[in-house]
Design an enzyme around this catalytic site. Structure first.
Site, PDB file in Angstrom:
ATOM      1  CG  HIS A  40      59.588 -33.190 -20.773  1.00 25.65           C
ATOM      2  ND1 HIS A  40      59.321 -34.138 -21.958  1.00 25.65           N
ATOM      3  CD2 HIS A  40      58.333 -31.773 -21.211  1.00 25.65           C
ATOM      4  CE1 HIS A  40      58.522 -34.204 -21.892  1.00 25.65           C
ATOM      5  NE2 HIS A  40      57.419 -33.168 -21.705  1.00 25.65           N
ATOM      6  CG  ASP A  76      61.384 -36.502 -21.577  1.00 26.30           C
ATOM      7  OD1 ASP A  76      61.544 -36.324 -20.477  1.00 26.30           O
ATOM      8  OD2 ASP A  76      60.770 -36.265 -22.034  1.00 26.30           O
ATOM      9  CB  SER A 105      54.563 -33.424 -21.218  1.00 29.25           C
ATOM     10  OG  SER A 105      55.050 -32.427 -23.198  1.00 29.25           O
TER      11      SER A 105
END
Length: 280
Positions: free
Chosen positions: A91, A136, A232
């Protein structure tokens, strides 16, 4: 440690019905896609709230990633797994045209080295699903870097670790970002937090088994200490071994007390080897 990101909420409407939380703690969401109302708009999407300042060289495998695209930019973390490959979240690479990689930084703006590469250097998992938040994971190739006390690789887990849940063990997540939800500027120093791994069955009570699969690791987030936007793609390390990649939090916010979710690295050891040549 918090990871709030400034881009629009892309998956909430698509996932609201499919991924509803059994206990109403909010939907699972990539930190990068947290609603802007929850985010301090400071130009980078980083966050480790209620963490600790890292000392220089404490996390030599930590990389900072400044992504660019036609619609803007965002900040993520990553882990150096060889002198020319790093691991991050899908992502983070999704939609990006390029990235500047910050290596050996403790103060975010003072790295020991930087490299800029285009999206042609990205290897994003082909089965990444932004609704179910699955697969992911991405690799990024950079020019070979000289390793040192400040820039070094993190060990990948052994294949034998595939059978370990890590439950009850304390791992370390690291990244840059705001030190609280009310902060008005991002942290200039690398932050880290010690987080206890919980069982997937406990985590699924919050996010459902559609999101929390055998490819997931979850941690508890006591005292509003959690990963969030900007963290992230960053590392979750246990005894110097990379066991997780920061992937999702609750849409209720990183200080909500809901578990934090990570990609389980042991599930992707073969994928990493096939695409980078880096073996466990």
């Amino acid at each position: 440690m918090k990871v709030f990101v400034v881009l629009a909420l892309l998956v909430a409407s698509a996932s609201a019905g499919l991924l509803s939380s059994p206990i109403g703690a909010g939907e699972p969401i990539h930190p990068r896609n947290l609603p802007a109302v929850l985010v301090q708009r400071e130009g980078v999407e980083g966050r480790i709230t209620n963490g600790n300042d890292a000392s220089e060289g404490q996390f030599p495998y930590q990389v900072g990633l400044s992504f660019t695209s036609s619609s803007g930019g965002w900040w993520c973390g990553g882990s150096l797994i060889s002198n020319k490959w790093l691991l991050t979240a899908a992502h983070c690479t999704s939609g990006a045209s390029g990235v500047t990689v910050y290596l050996g930084a403790t103060v975010r703006t003072s790295p020991k080295a930087t490299y800029s590469v285009t999206s042609s250097s990205f290897v994003q998992h082909k089965s990444y699903n932004s609704v179910r938040l699955s697969n992911d994971i991405s690799l990024i190739q950079i020019p070979a870097v000289s390793l040192s006390a400040y820039i070094n690789v993190i060990e990948l887990p052994k294949i034998s670790s595939s059978y370990s849940t890590y439950s009850g063990q304390t791992a370390i997540a690291s990244g840059w970002g705001l030190v609280s939800d009310s902060a008005t500027a991002v942290s200039s120093k690398l932050q880290y937090a010690k987080l206890a791994v919980i069982t997937n069955s406990v985590c699924a009570k919050t996010y459902s088994s559609l999101v929390v699969t055998s490819n997931t690791i979850c941690t508890a987030t006591p005292s509003a200490t959690s990963t969030c936007s900007g963290d992230s793609g960053g590392p979750l390390a246990l005894d110097g071994v990379l066991i997780g990649v920061t992937s999702f939090v609750s849409s209720a916010g990183c200080e909500s007390g809901a578990p934090a979710g990570f990609v389980r690295v042991t599930s992707y050891l073969d994928w990493i080897k096939e695409n980078s040549g880096v073996s466990y």
